[in-house]
Design a protein around this motif. Structure first.
Motif, PDB file in Angstrom:
ATOM      1  N   LYS A 136       0.859  -1.187   0.000  1.00  0.00           N
ATOM      2  CA  LYS A 136       0.000   0.000   0.000  1.00  0.00           C
ATOM      3  C   LYS A 136       0.892   1.232   0.000  1.00  0.00           C
ATOM      4  CE  LYS A 136      -4.462   1.390   1.962  1.00  0.00           C
ATOM      5  NZ  LYS A 136      -5.154   1.560   0.689  1.00  0.00           N
ATOM      6  N   SER A 188      -9.381   1.596  -6.585  1.00  0.00           N
ATOM      7  CA  SER A 188      -9.231   1.777  -5.130  1.00  0.00           C
ATOM      8  C   SER A 188     -10.128   0.795  -4.386  1.00  0.00           C
ATOM      9  CB  SER A 188      -9.546   3.219  -4.727  1.00  0.00           C
ATOM     10  OG  SER A 188     -10.900   3.513  -4.994  1.00  0.00           O
ATOM     11  N   LEU A 222      -3.917  -5.459  -4.060  1.00  0.00           N
ATOM     12  CA  LEU A 222      -3.822  -5.166  -2.632  1.00  0.00           C
ATOM     13  C   LEU A 222      -4.810  -6.096  -1.921  1.00  0.00           C
ATOM     14  CD1 LEU A 222      -2.574  -3.148  -0.525  1.00  0.00           C
ATOM     15  CD2 LEU A 222      -4.840  -2.102  -0.517  1.00  0.00           C
ATOM     16  N   GLY A 253      -7.185  -6.412   0.307  1.00  0.00           N
ATOM     17  CA  GLY A 253      -8.022  -5.492   1.079  1.00  0.00           C
ATOM     18  C   GLY A 253      -8.432  -6.080   2.422  1.00  0.00           C
ATOM     19  N   ILE A 254      -8.518  -5.212   3.408  1.00  0.00           N
ATOM     20  CA  ILE A 254      -8.984  -5.669   4.717  1.00  0.00           C
ATOM     21  C   ILE A 254     -10.471  -6.013   4.620  1.00  0.00           C
ATOM     22  CG2 ILE A 254      -9.220  -5.065   7.156  1.00  0.00           C
ATOM     23  CD1 ILE A 254      -6.280  -5.292   6.128  1.00  0.00           C
TER      24      ILE A 254
HETATM   25  N1  PMP Z   1      -7.241  -2.240  -3.801  1.00  0.00           N
HETATM   26  C1  PMP Z   1      -6.746  -0.990  -3.924  1.00  0.00           C
HETATM   27  C2  PMP Z   1      -5.857  -0.672  -5.076  1.00  0.00           C
HETATM   28  C3  PMP Z   1      -7.081  -0.011  -2.956  1.00  0.00           C
HETATM   29  O1  PMP Z   1      -6.577   1.223  -3.058  1.00  0.00           O
HETATM   30  C4  PMP Z   1      -7.962  -0.356  -1.905  1.00  0.00           C
HETATM   31  C5  PMP Z   1      -8.398   0.670  -0.899  1.00  0.00           C
HETATM   32  N2  PMP Z   1      -7.335   1.227  -0.212  1.00  0.00           N
HETATM   33  C6  PMP Z   1      -8.439  -1.666  -1.820  1.00  0.00           C
HETATM   34  C7  PMP Z   1      -8.064  -2.586  -2.793  1.00  0.00           C
HETATM   35  C8  PMP Z   1      -9.367  -2.084  -0.706  1.00  0.00           C
HETATM   36  O2  PMP Z   1      -8.653  -2.245   0.493  1.00  0.00           O
HETATM   37  P1  PMP Z   1      -9.377  -2.080   1.914  1.00  0.00           P
HETATM   38  O3  PMP Z   1     -10.536  -3.005   1.933  1.00  0.00           O
HETATM   39  O4  PMP Z   1      -8.313  -2.466   2.887  1.00  0.00           O
HETATM   40  O5  PMP Z   1      -9.786  -0.649   2.022  1.00  0.00           O
END
Ligand code: PMP
Length: 282
Positions: free
Chosen positions: A145, A180, A201, A203-204
């Motif tokens: 991140k 995102s 990523l 994601g949580i």
């Molecule tokens: N992928 C990307 C590229 C992101 O920027 C995000 C949000 N920060 C997520 C997935 C979702 O992650 P989370 O559920 O931890 O917000």
């Protein structure tokens, strides 16, 4: 309103960042966005865990213990009387004369954090949103991140200009995630999302959802799917800290299913709300 710079809580007007901070010059740092529901951090542990992990992957030492960070964030939430909102926190490699090479040990990483009120996007959660498909032009360490978000910004801006909420990205026809958010399809009652590799990523919200599906015997597969699968899916949704479980009812101008949030997506929304409501009470 108060913010955090390193180990101090101060007025935002007093906060100062060096113009040679490496976060500012190179995007040399990492960040987290943590949801606050009713004054309480939701999945704070998981977010802090990922914060440390992102920092480690780019060889930044977090100059705080996890408990200290937790206390700092909770203090900030209290000082700013955040009810429903979020905490943004970032750590850069610090300020030092501009040079691609990492600075020496005397340069300490710089932590900053602030809070804001964020309403749940209830209207969109209820009716669903439009999305478009875009090329995933990011680097090969999307598991970090990092502050470097230019490709994400370009994709999100293109989506916004098309009247879309999100751009769903693909590499050579395989869907990775949103600009995102994480992206999912439902086909014949089965949920699919890209596995947590270097290409997304983790994601949580994604992790919470996988746990909720396990606990409720909902078939969930961490399996990559194609653009064609996406276009033909019964349901599409994306997840993130602030978007929660967001139904996608239109893709590149075409309705998905009957153009309304899908049945399974709705069920996941209910389970997700129950989850953060129960944490709030605990
Ligand atoms: N992928 C990307 C590229 C992101 O920027 C995000 C949000 N920060 C997520 C997935 C979702 O992650 P989370 O559920 O931890 O917000």
């Amino acid at each position: 309103v108060k913010v955090i710079v390193n180990d101090k809580i101060m007025d935002r007007s007093e906060a100062a960042i060096d113009i040679e901070d490496r976060g500012y010059q190179f995007g040399d740092g990492v960040y987290e966005v943590i949801r606050v529901y009713d004054g309480v951090l939701f999945t704070g542990d998981e977010h802090l865990e990922r914060f440390y992990s992102s920092a480690e992957k780019i060889k930044i030492n977090v100059p705080f213990q996890k408990e200290e960070l937790f206390d700092l964030m909770n203090q900030l939430i209290q000082e700013n009387k955040v009810k429903d909102g979020s905490v943004y926190m970032q750590l850069t490699r610090g300020a030092s004369p501009r040079n691609h090479v990492f600075p020496g040990k005397d340069t300490t990483p710089v932590l900053t954090a602030y809070t804001k009120e964020v309403a749940r996007p209830v209207e969109s959660l209820e009716n669903g949103v439009a999305a478009m498909v875009a090329d995933d032009i990011r680097w090969l360490r999307c598991d970090i991140k990092s502050l470097n978000l230019l490709p994400n910004l370009l994709a999100k801006q293109a989506a916004t200009e098309q009247g879309c909420y999100e751009a769903i990205l693909h590499r050579d026809g395989l869907v990775t995630e949103g600009s995102s958010s994480n992206a999912y399809i439902v086909v014949d009652g089965k949920i699919k999302t890209h596995p947590a590799t270097n290409l997304i990523l983790n994601g949580i919200t994604r992790q919470v959802l996988i746990r909720l599906c396990e606990q409720n015997n909902i078939p969930f597969f961490e399996e990559a799917f194609t653009l064609e699968d996406l276009r033909n899916a019964d349901e599409i949704f994306v997840t993130s800290t602030t978007s929660e479980v967001m139904p996608v009812v239109k893709l590149d101008g075409k309705e998905i299913g009957n153009g309304k949030p899908g049945e399974l997506t709705r069920k996941l929304q209910v389970l997700f709300v129950e989850e953060f409501e129960s944490v709030k009470k605990a």
